[in-house]
Write a protein that holds these residues in place. Structure first.
Motif, short mmCIF file in Angstrom:
data_model
loop_
_atom_site.label_atom_id
_atom_site.label_comp_id
_atom_site.label_asym_id
_atom_site.label_seq_id
_atom_site.Cartn_x
_atom_site.Cartn_y
_atom_site.Cartn_z
N ASP A 316 -38.12 9.58 25.51
CA ASP A 316 -37.17 10.07 26.44
C ASP A 316 -36.86 8.70 27.26
O ASP A 316 -38.13 8.25 27.81
N PHE A 318 -35.43 9.04 30.17
CA PHE A 318 -35.20 9.58 31.36
C PHE A 318 -33.96 9.15 32.19
O PHE A 318 -33.93 9.24 33.27
N ARG A 319 -32.72 9.09 31.39
CA ARG A 319 -31.53 8.87 31.65
C ARG A 319 -30.71 10.28 31.50
O ARG A 319 -30.38 10.40 30.42
N TYR A 320 -30.60 10.89 32.65
CA TYR A 320 -29.96 12.31 32.53
C TYR A 320 -28.60 12.32 33.51
O TYR A 320 -28.66 11.53 34.59
N LEU A 333 -33.57 19.21 30.69
CA LEU A 333 -34.50 17.93 29.86
C LEU A 333 -34.38 18.47 28.46
O LEU A 333 -33.96 19.52 27.96
N TRP A 337 -39.60 19.19 26.20
CA TRP A 337 -40.21 19.09 27.41
C TRP A 337 -40.57 20.61 28.24
O TRP A 337 -39.64 21.17 28.05
N LEU A 350 -35.31 13.26 38.36
CA LEU A 350 -34.84 12.30 37.48
C LEU A 350 -33.62 11.61 38.03
O LEU A 350 -32.82 10.73 36.98
N TRP A 356 -35.86 7.00 35.53
CA TRP A 356 -37.64 6.91 35.98
C TRP A 356 -37.69 8.53 36.18
O TRP A 356 -36.67 9.12 36.90
N LEU A 357 -38.60 9.11 36.02
CA LEU A 357 -39.18 10.42 36.34
C LEU A 357 -40.08 10.34 37.47
O LEU A 357 -41.11 9.41 37.26
#
Length: 562
Positions: A316, A318-320, A333, A337, A350, A356-357
């Motif tokens: 991941d 972490f780009r949502y 997610l 997860w 996020l 970054w988380l």
């Protein structure tokens, strides 16, 4: 099934999912198989998986974002949690155009029904009258509905058609009672009707014996059920029995049994095997009662066989994409997860830092058991690894953040801030010999076994999980960011994060911290070991940890230094 489609055979290896998928229930609708599995205290919960061949599986959805708001599910009070409890043993059914899942939660002491017209959701949720441990639902040919459940004693109860409560004046009886000397009495029921006979599959530990699967058969629901052992095998794996499951047919009319298999700290894996019915009507499983290592499933659509399955584990960045309120929900997610208990929406993000988380410890706690917003996914056998970049510059004194082997006897590598600065640390909950139930101690502080001074706020952490032949170990490594060799399999991004494509732990830039630590499957958590990203405060709140570039490393890609 697709019109005029050719049916083929697909072959796989047991366990077909070498990961923790406990208490599976599988049904077929058309040419598609659906599976529901226990998720205990993990949110979102009640995993629904899909397959076209019983061998390969992918996530379809989680049937609920959270089960409730009870203190046990919030980690809101010391000593109150849903570990080892929560959502247990779903019964998945399809009847009159409606999918349903019935299960109990052992922290709320309620029975829930989830319903959907589309297995991908949305799913509704309601509570019904009664408590039905390890239940299974039967929709009979005459329109009546029954539920079988229990431990040691197996109960059969007629329900109202909507499952809301037992039917007044309906059938309500004990159909079987196991040997009182059994290590574990009959439970984990699955009920079916086939060729006019009623079948109740159930697992148990006969006296002084490993776990086995039995089947009870009767011509009528009010008649005598005759029991017979139908599976007593461990797949050559340390005497741990393959048991607790049921049966499902293919579009071509062949029958297969599905069972879970206890595999130590990895958890309970999924096995599939062919089956037939003998002259007495009893199921004969696998190779005359033995689970085959190689399994071939017939009746698979040739078109469906071309399907590319989404992974059950994964990396991941972490780009949502955030919603209109600049939030990313837990259900947005990747489906592999899950949070440990209900996440606290205000304390993780996020969207605050792209890629970054962010986890902000929101209360002072003694250890990782109480850490809000720990993000987890399953481990995979025979071995796998996880890597993540941790930014620790905003940790407060006493904060601990890192990468864990989540289980009752947890182990983790982390960064902590002391009065003297940042420090790498490996901490564990010491193992107490002799009890599969764990020690019941949720509150003691973790014990540090290794440490190192960290000269930069950013570090890459790695955990290698090894379940080969029940080795059940984890080993931790770290890679200071300033020591990363950008010309040795590593690419630096503009935001100073990294893609690590060299998976060899013998690489000169990886440094082991601490020993190799044993993992244990215990019933206090009642789940297989999970990968966990976490942050918690032991002294004050106000800090935060940020995680980037999470990478899950599959067994076939992992090269570990001997």
């Amino acid at each position: 099934m697709m019109t005029n489609d050719v049916l083929i055979t697909v072959t796989g290896t047991n366990p077909v999912i070498n990961s923790d998928v406990p208490d599976p229930d599988i049904i077929r609708v058309g040419d598609t198989y659906y599976m529901a599995t226990t998720t205990m205290f993990l949110m979102p919960g009640c995993d629904i998986l899909r397959s076209y061949d019983l061998i390969h599986w992918e996530f379809l959805t989680h049937a609920y974002a959270k089960l409730g708001d009870e203190a046990t599910q919030q980690l809101a009070e010391h000593g109150r949690n849903a570990y080892g409890r929560g959502m247990w043993a779903p019964s998945l059914r399809y009847h009159d155009g409606l999918f349903s899942i019935v299960f109990v939660a052992n922290d709320t002491h309620r029975t829930y029904v989830l319903e959907a017209t589309d297995p991908a959701g949305p799913w509704s949720k309601r509570v019904i009258e009664g408590f039905y441990h390890d239940n299974s639902v039967l929709y009979d040919d005459d329109g009546r509905v029954y539920i079988v459940y229990g431990n040691m004693q197996l109960h059969l109860t007629e329900m109202e058609p909507d499952l809301s409560r037992p039917k007044q004046g309906g059938l309500d009886r004990i159909i079987a009672e196991d040997n009182p000397r059994a290590g574990l009495g009959y439970e984990g029921c699955h009920i079916y009707k086939h060729n006019g006979r009623y079948y109740v599959w159930t697992c148990h530990f006969p006296p002084n014996h490993r776990k086995t699967e039995a089947c009870l058969v009767s011509e009528t629901l009010d008649g005598e059920f005759t029991a017979r052992e139908i599976l007593d095998d461990d797949l050559g794996f340390h005497g741990l029995g393959v048991a607790q499951g049921g049966m499902v047919d293919t579009p071509s009319g062949d029958w297969y049994a599905f069972m879970m298999h206890d595999r130590g700290a990895l958890g309970r894996a999924l096995t599939i095997m062919p089956m037939r019915f003998d002259d007495d009507g009893f199921p004969v499983l696998g190779d005359n009662g033995r689970v085959p290592r190689t399994v071939s499933v017939t009746g698979v659509s040739a078109e469906r066989a071309k399907h590319t399955y989404a992974p059950l584990n994964g990396s991941d960045d972490f780009r949502y994409i955030a919603d209109a309120d600049n939030n990313v929900a837990s259900t947005d997610l990747h489906p592999y997860w899950q949070f440990n208990h209900n996440p606290n929406r205000a304390a993780w993000s996020l969207s605050e830092h792209s890629g970054w988380l962010t986890i902000r410890p929101d209360h002072v706690v003694p250890n990782i058991n109480y850490a809000h917003n720990t993000l987890t996914q399953r481990t995979v056998g025979p071995r796998c690894a996880a890597e993540v970049t941790l930014e620790a510059s905003d940790l407060r004194v006493g904060d601990v953040a890192g990468l864990a082997a989540m289980q009752g006897y947890y182990r983790f590598v982390a960064v902590t801030r002391t009065a003297d600065g940042l420090q790498l640390t490996v901490r564990v909950k010491p193992y107490r010999e002799g009890s599969v139930f764990g020690d019941g101690n949720w509150d003691s502080a973790a014990v540090e076994t290794a440490s190192a001074i960290l000269h930069s706020s950013r570090v890459r952490l790695r955990a290698v999980y090894d379940f080969t032949d029940m080795a059940d170990t984890v080993t931790f490594f770290y890679q200071p960011i300033e020591d990363v060799d950008a010309g040795n399999g590593t690419t630096r991004h503009a935001d100073n994060t990294f893609d690590v494509t060299s998976y060899d732990c013998s690489s000169r830039s990886w440094q082991q911290l601490g020993d190799t630590y044993r993992l244990y499957y215990t019933l206090d958590y009642f789940t297989g070991c999970r990968i966990g990203l976490f942050a918690y405060a032991t002294a004050q709140i106000g800090g935060e940890a940020r995680f980037a570039d999470f990478r899950f490393i599959e067994p076939q890609d992992l090269h570990v230094k001997p």
